[in-house]
Scaffold this motif. Sequence first.
Motif, PDB file in Angstrom:
ATOM      1  N   LEU A 321       0.849  -1.177   0.000  1.00  0.00           N
ATOM      2  CA  LEU A 321       0.000   0.000   0.000  1.00  0.00           C
ATOM      3  C   LEU A 321       0.893   1.238   0.000  1.00  0.00           C
ATOM      4  N   ASN A 322       0.520   2.200  -0.821  1.00  0.00           N
ATOM      5  CA  ASN A 322       1.371   3.361  -1.059  1.00  0.00           C
ATOM      6  C   ASN A 322       1.087   4.451  -0.029  1.00  0.00           C
ATOM      7  N   SER A 323       1.999   4.641   0.905  1.00  0.00           N
ATOM      8  CA  SER A 323       1.804   5.638   1.956  1.00  0.00           C
ATOM      9  C   SER A 323       1.862   7.063   1.426  1.00  0.00           C
ATOM     10  N   ASN A 324       2.284   7.235   0.176  1.00  0.00           N
ATOM     11  CA  ASN A 324       2.292   8.559  -0.445  1.00  0.00           C
ATOM     12  C   ASN A 324       1.056   8.805  -1.304  1.00  0.00           C
ATOM     13  N   ASP A 325       0.165   7.838  -1.345  1.00  0.00           N
ATOM     14  CA  ASP A 325      -1.056   7.962  -2.149  1.00  0.00           C
ATOM     15  C   ASP A 325      -2.224   7.439  -1.321  1.00  0.00           C
ATOM     16  N   VAL A 326      -2.486   8.113  -0.214  1.00  0.00           N
ATOM     17  CA  VAL A 326      -3.453   7.628   0.761  1.00  0.00           C
ATOM     18  C   VAL A 326      -4.219   8.808   1.337  1.00  0.00           C
ATOM     19  N   SER A 327      -5.481   8.597   1.669  1.00  0.00           N
ATOM     20  CA  SER A 327      -6.256   9.652   2.311  1.00  0.00           C
ATOM     21  C   SER A 327      -5.857   9.773   3.778  1.00  0.00           C
ATOM     22  N   GLU A 328      -6.380  10.776   4.453  1.00  0.00           N
ATOM     23  CA  GLU A 328      -5.736  11.263   5.674  1.00  0.00           C
ATOM     24  C   GLU A 328      -5.908  10.413   6.924  1.00  0.00           C
ATOM     25  N   TYR A 329      -6.951   9.611   7.026  1.00  0.00           N
ATOM     26  CA  TYR A 329      -7.229   8.962   8.303  1.00  0.00           C
ATOM     27  C   TYR A 329      -7.025   7.450   8.285  1.00  0.00           C
ATOM     28  N   LEU A 330      -6.284   6.956   7.349  1.00  0.00           N
ATOM     29  CA  LEU A 330      -6.087   5.517   7.231  1.00  0.00           C
ATOM     30  C   LEU A 330      -4.867   5.074   8.031  1.00  0.00           C
ATOM     31  N   LYS A 331      -4.999   3.964   8.719  1.00  0.00           N
ATOM     32  CA  LYS A 331      -3.870   3.365   9.436  1.00  0.00           C
ATOM     33  C   LYS A 331      -3.250   2.297   8.542  1.00  0.00           C
ATOM     34  N   ILE A 332      -1.975   2.436   8.236  1.00  0.00           N
ATOM     35  CA  ILE A 332      -1.275   1.458   7.403  1.00  0.00           C
ATOM     36  C   ILE A 332      -0.171   0.817   8.229  1.00  0.00           C
ATOM     37  N   SER A 333      -0.039  -0.487   8.107  1.00  0.00           N
ATOM     38  CA  SER A 333       0.984  -1.206   8.865  1.00  0.00           C
ATOM     39  C   SER A 333       2.372  -0.869   8.342  1.00  0.00           C
TER      40      SER A 333
END
Length: 458
Positions: A321-333
Amino acid sequence: MIVVALVVFYASRSLFQGLLLTLEHHIPRLLGALKAGNMGNSCVCRDDSGAEDNVESRSRQTENSTVHVPESRSHPRDPVRPPRRGRGPHEPRRKKQNVDGLVLDTLAVIRTLVDNDQEPPYSMITLHEMAETDEGWLEVVQSLIRVIPLEDPLGPAVITLLLDECPLPTKDALQRLTEILNLSGAAACQDACHPAKHRNTTAVLGCLAEKLAGPASIGLLSPGILEYLLQSLNFQSHPTVMLFALIALEKFAQTSENKMTVSQSCISDQLILLEKWADNPDYLKRQVGFCAQWSLDNLFLKEGRQFTYEKVDLTNIRAMLNSNDVSEYLKISPHGLEARCDASSFESVRCTFCVDSGVWYYEVTVITSGVMQIGWATRDSKFLNHEGYGIGDDEYSCAYDGCRQLIWYNARSKPHSHPCWKEGDTIGFLLDLHEKQMIFYLNGNQLPAEKQVFSSAM
């Protein structure tokens, strides 16, 4: 060009719990878009066209691309939240009914709310009208705590939906609610054999913490409520109570003064123990572990603890998952293979590249049975969290919804024949760019091919 996209749709106000997303470490390259929640997935991709020769350049191209943000449409689609309908000038106030019955009626019909043009159910309208007074609001909140069953995956989402649509509570109403609940560490240990009450209480507190801001949120986090939430994190509590207590503490921590108060309680010591559940085969404990680890990395830091992203092994991960292409409130591992959303908006993330030929396939293992929309999209597909845009919401994407048993395309839905998905189910997604078709699977059982997206994508 078709973007291989995985989108998981989550919003607590949109009727489902979280989702934990996990891709296998040894997957071929994939681009996904995820609209957040709580689920796991593994991906197996096959390219029959020899396109793999150019995959690295396509990967770099996609990683550097930005998401197209269109102008807001005049009536944005919210796949879960129904429009609020007020009374007409000559329409009498609806007769007050049994509050518990109205709450359960709303829970029973909530899966059917799929279109923005739908009239909200009578039960929901009546509850909103009742909540216009302090007394009515208190009755609604107490009923939500009292009657929402533990086993219904949409229960916490209904709590959020109803409270979010109700008027903001007054200071007096909040004070009276605090007195009525009379929460403390000892209260968290009472009725341990009936966890529904505690799960619903923590869900209500989390919703109010997110809905309120500043002094109101600070005032709500009384010493008794803080003690209650911290005690609910102990291993004697039911895992679902632990999960929603932790989410409530996260939402209280959105206010800086509350964050300092919670941090000073030594919450990180308990989270260190809970993060060991991050890979637990029990799906509920796995959610607790994910949230505990995320909180330790982002909110409640522990001195001397190494951040998870500093020690994660990315050697065999070729797509994430691309942490530079993500909306603001998502938690990514930290390894980019899991994501979760506990916000009340519609969060999305894309993976790291796209494909334009061949046959591709990935699988998702759902960790919760709530509302999610998962599928494929092109680069032109629009993802706007506050406007309700996600996979299946435009002509450039198509999605599978296993909770409401629907296929989504261009913000329109049609029923499919699969049963409702449940925790541990495997959902398969095949994209055949030669035949211009998509096929969805539930535990190996396939649906008829979907082809409508290709009229816009090619």
